[in-house]
Scaffold this motif. Structure first.
Motif, mmCIF file in Angstrom:
data_model
loop_
_atom_site.group_PDB
_atom_site.id
_atom_site.type_symbol
_atom_site.label_atom_id
_atom_site.label_comp_id
_atom_site.label_asym_id
_atom_site.label_seq_id
_atom_site.Cartn_x
_atom_site.Cartn_y
_atom_site.Cartn_z
ATOM 1 N N LEU A 183 32.515 -57.487 63.501
ATOM 2 C CA LEU A 183 31.953 -56.819 62.325
ATOM 3 C C LEU A 183 30.523 -57.289 62.087
ATOM 4 O O LEU A 183 29.626 -56.473 61.851
ATOM 5 N N LEU A 184 30.280 -58.589 62.162
ATOM 6 C CA LEU A 184 28.923 -59.112 61.972
ATOM 7 C C LEU A 184 27.966 -58.539 63.017
ATOM 8 O O LEU A 184 26.825 -58.195 62.708
ATOM 9 N N ALA A 185 28.440 -58.415 64.252
ATOM 10 C CA ALA A 185 27.606 -57.830 65.309
ATOM 11 C C ALA A 185 27.305 -56.363 65.007
ATOM 12 O O ALA A 185 26.179 -55.902 65.203
ATOM 13 N N ASP A 186 28.289 -55.624 64.530
ATOM 14 C CA ASP A 186 28.089 -54.221 64.209
ATOM 15 C C ASP A 186 27.067 -54.055 63.086
ATOM 16 O O ASP A 186 26.192 -53.187 63.146
ATOM 17 N N ARG A 229 12.721 -66.865 73.457
ATOM 18 C CA ARG A 229 12.145 -67.981 72.709
ATOM 19 C C ARG A 229 12.816 -68.149 71.355
ATOM 20 O O ARG A 229 13.009 -69.273 70.892
ATOM 21 N N ILE A 230 13.201 -67.064 70.716
ATOM 22 C CA ILE A 230 13.872 -67.163 69.417
ATOM 23 C C ILE A 230 15.240 -67.819 69.576
ATOM 24 O O ILE A 230 15.607 -68.691 68.782
ATOM 25 N N LEU A 231 15.982 -67.415 70.587
ATOM 26 C CA LEU A 231 17.343 -67.919 70.752
ATOM 27 C C LEU A 231 17.434 -69.274 71.446
ATOM 28 O O LEU A 231 18.352 -70.041 71.163
ATOM 29 N N PHE A 232 16.511 -69.581 72.347
ATOM 30 C CA PHE A 232 16.689 -70.751 73.201
ATOM 31 C C PHE A 232 15.555 -71.756 73.162
ATOM 32 O O PHE A 232 15.509 -72.653 74.002
ATOM 33 N N SER A 233 14.634 -71.626 72.239
ATOM 34 C CA SER A 233 13.506 -72.540 72.176
ATOM 35 C C SER A 233 13.356 -73.076 70.759
ATOM 36 O O SER A 233 13.884 -72.500 69.810
ATOM 37 N N VAL A 279 24.609 -60.240 67.720
ATOM 38 C CA VAL A 279 24.629 -59.246 68.786
ATOM 39 C C VAL A 279 24.931 -59.912 70.122
ATOM 40 O O VAL A 279 25.718 -59.405 70.921
ATOM 41 N N GLN A 280 24.322 -61.063 70.358
ATOM 42 C CA GLN A 280 24.540 -61.794 71.606
ATOM 43 C C GLN A 280 26.018 -62.148 71.783
ATOM 44 O O GLN A 280 26.554 -62.086 72.884
ATOM 45 N N SER A 281 26.693 -62.482 70.691
ATOM 46 C CA SER A 281 28.100 -62.889 70.787
ATOM 47 C C SER A 281 29.061 -61.702 70.791
ATOM 48 O O SER A 281 30.255 -61.877 70.982
#
Length: 178
Positions: free
Chosen positions: A61-64, A155-159, A109-111
C-alpha cells in the motif's frame, strides 16, 4: 459471460482515493514506522480487510501511494530549449526526491513489486520533453534515465549526500552530447 469492468471514477476509485488520502495524512502526522493498516482503514472509513484484499500488506500500500505521488501533477517546465527543459526537470526531481518524503517514496517503491513502474513514470516525463524538440538531435529516453535519473536515485538511496546540482548539470551536458 464477461467479467464486469470497473467504472473509472466509480466506487473502487473513490475507495482507493480515500485510502491513499488516509495514508498521506497519517504519514504527515506521525512517524511512518507507527502507521498501521487498522489506522489507515479507520481514517478511510473502510475495513482492514478491504486494504489487505486490494494491496496484500502495508508495504504494498505504501508503495502504491508513493507511485501515485510520483505521477506529475503538471507538465514539466518548457524553457524553450532541450537542455533547459531537462535541467529544469532534473533539478525539480533532485529537489523533490532528496527531501525526506521523497526519499521515503523511493524506498517504498524500491521495496515494492513494481519498481519498474518508476522508470515508466520518469521515462514518460522525459519523453514529453524530448517530443517538444523533434527537429533537434536528442538522446534516447534510456540514455537520459541512465545518465541523469539513475545517478540521482542512486545517490539518494545509497550515499550520504545527494548529487550536487553542478554534478547534475555536468551529467546532463554529457547525456545531451551526441
Amino acid at each position: 459471460m464477461t467479467a464486469p469492468t470497473l467504472r473509472p471514477g466509480g466506487r473502487s476509485a473513490r475507495v482507493q482515493e480515500s485510502i491513499h488520502k488516509a495514508v498521506r495524512e497519517l504519514l504527515e502526522e506521525q512517524d511512518r514506522a507507527s502507521v498501521t493498516v487498522p489506522q489507515i482503514a479507520a481514517r478511510a472509513g473502510v475495513t482492514p480487510s478491504t486494504i489487505y484484499r486490494r494491496w496484500g500488506d502495508l508495504s504494498a500500500l505504501l508503495a502504491d501511494v508513493a507511485l501515485a505521488r510520483m505521477q506529475p501533477e503538471t507538465e514539466s517546465a518548457n524553457t524553450g530549449s532541450l537542455s533547459g527543459d531537462v535541467r529544469a526537470w532534473a533539478e525539480q526531481y533532485l529537489d523533490e526526491m532528496s527531501s525526506a518524503p521523497g526519499r521515503n517514496m523511493l524506498r517504498d517503491v524500491q521495496s515494492s513489486l513494481k519498481p519498474s513502474y518508476c522508470a515508466t513514470i520518469i521515462g514518460g516525463q522525459l519523453q514529453t520533453i524530448l517530443d517538444r524538440y523533434p527537429d533537434q538531435p536528442r538522446p534516447s529516453v534510456d540514455r537520459l534515465i541512465n545518465m541523469v535519473a539513475a545517478p540521482i536515485v542512486f545517490r539518494i538511496l545509497f550515499s550520504e549526500a545527494p548529487l550536487q546540482v553542478e554534478e547534475l548539470h555536468q551529467l546532463i551536458d554529457i547525456a545531451l552530447s551526441q
